[in-house]
Scaffold this motif. Sequence first.
Motif, PDB file in Angstrom:
ATOM      1  N   GLY A 143       0.791  -1.229   0.000  1.00  4.51           N
ATOM      2  CA  GLY A 143       0.000   0.000   0.000  1.00  4.51           C
ATOM      3  C   GLY A 143       0.819   1.274   0.000  1.00  4.51           C
ATOM      4  O   GLY A 143       0.482   2.240  -0.683  1.00  4.51           O
ATOM      5  N   THR A 144       1.915   1.303   0.766  1.00  4.60           N
ATOM      6  CA  THR A 144       2.731   2.519   0.867  1.00  4.60           C
ATOM      7  C   THR A 144       4.216   2.176   0.832  1.00  4.60           C
ATOM      8  O   THR A 144       4.625   1.082   1.245  1.00  4.60           O
ATOM      9  N   ASP A 174       7.856   4.290   1.876  1.00  8.95           N
ATOM     10  CA  ASP A 174       8.489   5.490   2.430  1.00  8.95           C
ATOM     11  C   ASP A 174       9.904   5.622   1.882  1.00  8.95           C
ATOM     12  O   ASP A 174      10.668   4.649   1.848  1.00  8.95           O
ATOM     13  N   ARG A 220       6.317   9.791   1.071  1.00 13.27           N
ATOM     14  CA  ARG A 220       5.509   8.583   1.227  1.00 13.27           C
ATOM     15  C   ARG A 220       4.650   8.419  -0.016  1.00 13.27           C
ATOM     16  O   ARG A 220       3.854   9.299  -0.351  1.00 13.27           O
ATOM     17  N   LEU A 221       4.810   7.289  -0.692  1.00 14.82           N
ATOM     18  CA  LEU A 221       4.051   7.001  -1.898  1.00 14.82           C
ATOM     19  C   LEU A 221       2.962   5.993  -1.579  1.00 14.82           C
ATOM     20  O   LEU A 221       3.216   4.970  -0.935  1.00 14.82           O
ATOM     21  N   THR A 222       1.753   6.273  -2.027  1.00 12.44           N
ATOM     22  CA  THR A 222       0.615   5.380  -1.834  1.00 12.44           C
ATOM     23  C   THR A 222       0.238   4.774  -3.177  1.00 12.44           C
ATOM     24  O   THR A 222      -0.001   5.499  -4.148  1.00 12.44           O
ATOM     25  N   ALA A 245       2.344   6.729  -8.067  1.00 16.36           N
ATOM     26  CA  ALA A 245       3.396   6.286  -7.156  1.00 16.36           C
ATOM     27  C   ALA A 245       4.460   5.473  -7.892  1.00 16.36           C
ATOM     28  O   ALA A 245       5.665   5.681  -7.683  1.00 16.36           O
TER      29      ALA A 245
END
Length: 295
Positions: free
Chosen positions: A165-166, A168, A182-184, A236
């Motif tokens: 999901g994410t 960092d 932070r990429l989602t 992302a």
Amino acid sequence: MTTHIPPVVARTTCWWNFRPGPGGRVSGSELIHDAVNLFSFADAGGVTAQDSYEVDRWTNHGDPQQFQGVPFAPLRAVVAGLVPPTASTLPCALAPGASLLDPVLAALITTPNGWKWRPEVDRAEGFVFPAVLATAEERRLAVHLVSLRGAVEARTVLMGKLNVGTVDLVVNGGRPTQQAERLTIDWGPVFRAGRAAIVTRLRARAAVVQRPPSTDEAGREMNGIIAADMFAASPALTRLQELNLIAVNGRDGKPFKKEHGTTKMVDDRSGDLHAAYNHIRFLLYLEWRALRELL
């Protein structure tokens, strides 16, 4: 006088073989491998027949064209209608969790309400075959597609667990311009973009990669077909490409990297990202190969 031929009723029980992984856990790959689908056919006269099928044998060892000679023209028409060469979009809107195989199976069998494509262990699911499935060869095709759809369902469920999901990042680490990001990741559009790329290949009647994409050579070939569209579908993943943390044509066949220069992942998620991407890639391969064999 016309003789009425009653439909053939088939009941299938699917056993999934579990092998404990490290620490007593069962890993995702073990949940979807070594599955044996057992079929019991009974016609109106009480005549029964048994059949079994292992999807892994088709996936890893089968001839990529092994079902192409099945003389079932109505089913081929359905496949051709699903991916018409002149269409810009799929004729059917696929709901979340649906498969490209669903319209084909709908033309092949009738399922009851509450049907589950991945039966629970030791529980039989009953469905009806049309009487047109008169030959052993055609029945074998039905066994293949029903079993394969069960494998797709298992992989779809597992895909939801594997998707990261994410992520960092530390960008420009050690420099005055250092910053945290932070990429989602929304994997839904990523999956749909990969599927659209596969549909394009189906419309062109392009040959399928000769081996499953879990092998290095086939994986790189598959990357060349789907990766650009899939990564472009996610801001992302696009950002990871901009930061050189994705190398589609990497020598190891794994496109995700934990660091590049002064940019790196806070926690190394490169392996997790590859597992998520590879799982989607493999699922798309299953759909592509299964439908291509029927064209």
